[in-house]
Design an enzyme around this catalytic site. Structure first.
Site, PDB file in Angstrom:
ATOM      1  N   HIS A   1     -15.747  27.880 -16.587  1.00  0.00           N
ATOM      2  CA  HIS A   1     -15.804  27.859 -15.126  1.00  0.00           C
ATOM      3  C   HIS A   1     -16.841  28.856 -14.611  1.00  0.00           C
ATOM      4  O   HIS A   1     -17.674  28.531 -13.750  1.00  0.00           O
ATOM      5  CB  HIS A   1     -14.430  28.192 -14.541  1.00  0.00           C
ATOM      6  CG  HIS A   1     -13.439  27.090 -14.636  1.00  0.00           C
ATOM      7  ND1 HIS A   1     -12.755  26.802 -15.800  1.00  0.00           N
ATOM      8  CD2 HIS A   1     -13.009  26.201 -13.712  1.00  0.00           C
ATOM      9  CE1 HIS A   1     -11.940  25.781 -15.578  1.00  0.00           C
ATOM     10  NE2 HIS A   1     -12.071  25.394 -14.324  1.00  0.00           N
TER      11      HIS A   1
ATOM     12  N   TRP B   1       0.834  -1.193   0.000  1.00  0.00           N
ATOM     13  CA  TRP B   1       0.000   0.000   0.000  1.00  0.00           C
ATOM     14  C   TRP B   1       0.871   1.245   0.000  1.00  0.00           C
ATOM     15  O   TRP B   1       2.088   1.156   0.151  1.00  0.00           O
ATOM     16  CB  TRP B   1      -1.011  -0.003   1.143  1.00  0.00           C
ATOM     17  CG  TRP B   1      -0.471  -0.165   2.560  1.00  0.00           C
ATOM     18  CD1 TRP B   1       0.820  -0.408   2.930  1.00  0.00           C
ATOM     19  CD2 TRP B   1      -1.229  -0.082   3.755  1.00  0.00           C
ATOM     20  NE1 TRP B   1       0.923  -0.478   4.306  1.00  0.00           N
ATOM     21  CE2 TRP B   1      -0.335  -0.276   4.844  1.00  0.00           C
ATOM     22  CE3 TRP B   1      -2.558   0.143   4.051  1.00  0.00           C
ATOM     23  CZ2 TRP B   1      -0.742  -0.268   6.174  1.00  0.00           C
ATOM     24  CZ3 TRP B   1      -2.963   0.160   5.372  1.00  0.00           C
ATOM     25  CH2 TRP B   1      -2.069  -0.042   6.414  1.00  0.00           C
TER      26      TRP B   1
ATOM     27  N   HIS C   1      -7.872  18.841  -8.244  1.00  0.00           N
ATOM     28  CA  HIS C   1      -8.060  18.992  -9.687  1.00  0.00           C
ATOM     29  C   HIS C   1      -6.825  18.491 -10.438  1.00  0.00           C
ATOM     30  O   HIS C   1      -6.227  19.204 -11.233  1.00  0.00           O
ATOM     31  CB  HIS C   1      -8.384  20.460 -10.008  1.00  0.00           C
ATOM     32  CG  HIS C   1      -9.605  20.937  -9.293  1.00  0.00           C
ATOM     33  ND1 HIS C   1     -10.862  20.925  -9.861  1.00  0.00           N
ATOM     34  CD2 HIS C   1      -9.777  21.379  -8.015  1.00  0.00           C
ATOM     35  CE1 HIS C   1     -11.751  21.356  -8.975  1.00  0.00           C
ATOM     36  NE2 HIS C   1     -11.107  21.641  -7.847  1.00  0.00           N
TER      37      HIS C   1
ATOM     38  N   ASP D   1     -15.037  18.945 -11.689  1.00  0.00           N
ATOM     39  CA  ASP D   1     -15.187  20.279 -11.098  1.00  0.00           C
ATOM     40  C   ASP D   1     -16.602  20.420 -10.556  1.00  0.00           C
ATOM     41  O   ASP D   1     -17.577  20.282 -11.312  1.00  0.00           O
ATOM     42  CB  ASP D   1     -14.975  21.373 -12.146  1.00  0.00           C
ATOM     43  CG  ASP D   1     -13.518  21.597 -12.495  1.00  0.00           C
ATOM     44  OD1 ASP D   1     -12.651  20.952 -11.865  1.00  0.00           O
ATOM     45  OD2 ASP D   1     -13.249  22.399 -13.401  1.00  0.00           O
TER      46      ASP D   1
ATOM     47  N   HIS E   1     -16.050  25.099  -6.928  1.00  0.00           N
ATOM     48  CA  HIS E   1     -14.685  25.311  -7.414  1.00  0.00           C
ATOM     49  C   HIS E   1     -14.478  26.756  -7.866  1.00  0.00           C
ATOM     50  O   HIS E   1     -13.365  27.269  -7.799  1.00  0.00           O
ATOM     51  CB  HIS E   1     -14.405  24.345  -8.566  1.00  0.00           C
ATOM     52  CG  HIS E   1     -13.100  24.544  -9.252  1.00  0.00           C
ATOM     53  ND1 HIS E   1     -11.910  24.710  -8.577  1.00  0.00           N
ATOM     54  CD2 HIS E   1     -12.777  24.605 -10.581  1.00  0.00           C
ATOM     55  CE1 HIS E   1     -10.923  24.861  -9.440  1.00  0.00           C
ATOM     56  NE2 HIS E   1     -11.415  24.817 -10.663  1.00  0.00           N
TER      57      HIS E   1
END
Length: 262
Positions: free
Chosen positions: A211, A64, A72, A78, A82
């Protein structure tokens, strides 16, 4: 057919390969590039993986690692929070979004020829109207996927395509995103590039329109997709489920599409 029978039929068709599961995700590694902002701003951290043990004296029977990254990084989601325009959208972080929003029909717009000719190709509302005239209207609540051919550039400097004045990659202008949100009621907008906006997205009014407009209207973004050439124009179903990060603005994720074989 009952709902239970429909689900049983879906599982059966996936098992028989009548429905193909297409992976739209790039491999997340330390080498995968992240968005670079102007130097006066804080920067996005790339993916990092530190091995804890690998069947050795630190852990003889298990392997592991610890991982760290920006929300991001790589193929990612998104959420509305954001962007500043989406900061007050109710339940706008990845942990509060309805899980049903992650699954929806895909509409794949192929503009690979235009982007091959011009890395700064700007998608407009008129481009989308013209595309619909030849392909059909985008259904409501679709994941609208902007196929640019950019995924073929992964692993080369041409993917980020940085110059002295910043990145030069294709993306939408405000009219395109306004059209998709207000006239086509899109679920979200997905791209093969690092960001949903063009590399020179700061030049628009408003700046970074994907955005600004998407998230202000409670819609979503998907970045760094691949294998869009394996999807039909219409008919695929996209499953894009981000990690459930408390107050998260986004998340790396494994995006898949279900495609009926012809």
């Amino acid at each position: 057919m009952s709902s239970a029978a429909t689900l049983e039929n879906l599982v059966s068709q996936i098992a028989s390969n009548a429905i193909e599961v297409v992976d739209l995700t790039n491999t997340l590694s330390p080498d995968f590039p992240v968005l670079t902002l102007p130097e006066e701003f804080a920067q996005c951290a790339p993916f990092k993986r530190d091995v804890i043990s690998h069947y050795d004296d630190k852990g003889p029977m298990w392997s592991w690692a610890n991982i760290s990254m920006n929300e991001h990084t790589g193929t990612h989601f998104d959420a509305p929070v954001h962007w500043v325009t989406g900061k007050d959208v109710p339940d706008g972080s990845v942990d509060t979004l309805p899980a049903s929003d992650f699954v929806g029909p895909a509409a794949v717009m192929d503009f690979t020829a235009e982007c091959a000719a011009d890395p700064d190709f700007v998608l407009t509302a008129q481009h989308i109207r013209d595309w619909e005239a030849g392909n059909g209207q985008i259904p409501p609540q679709s994941w609208v996927l902007f196929h640019t051919g950019w995924a073929a550039r992964v692993g080369t400097d041409a993917y980020t395509n940085m110059r002295e004045d910043g990145a030069h990659t294709p993306g939408p202008d405000p009219s395109a995103i306004e059209f998709l949100v207000n006239e086509r009621d899109c679920r979200g907008f997905g791209v093969e590039t690092i960001g949903t906006d063009a590399g020179q997205g700061h030049v628009f009014d408003p700046p970074y329109p994907a955005h600004n407009i998407l998230h202000g209207n409670g819609r979503y973004g998907l970045q760094c997709l691949r294998n869009l050439d394996k999807l039909p124009t219409f008919g695929a179903v996209v499953v894009a489920s981000p990690l459930k990060i408390e107050d998260g603005s986004g998340s790396p994720l494994r995006v898949i599409a279900l495609v009926a074989r012809s």
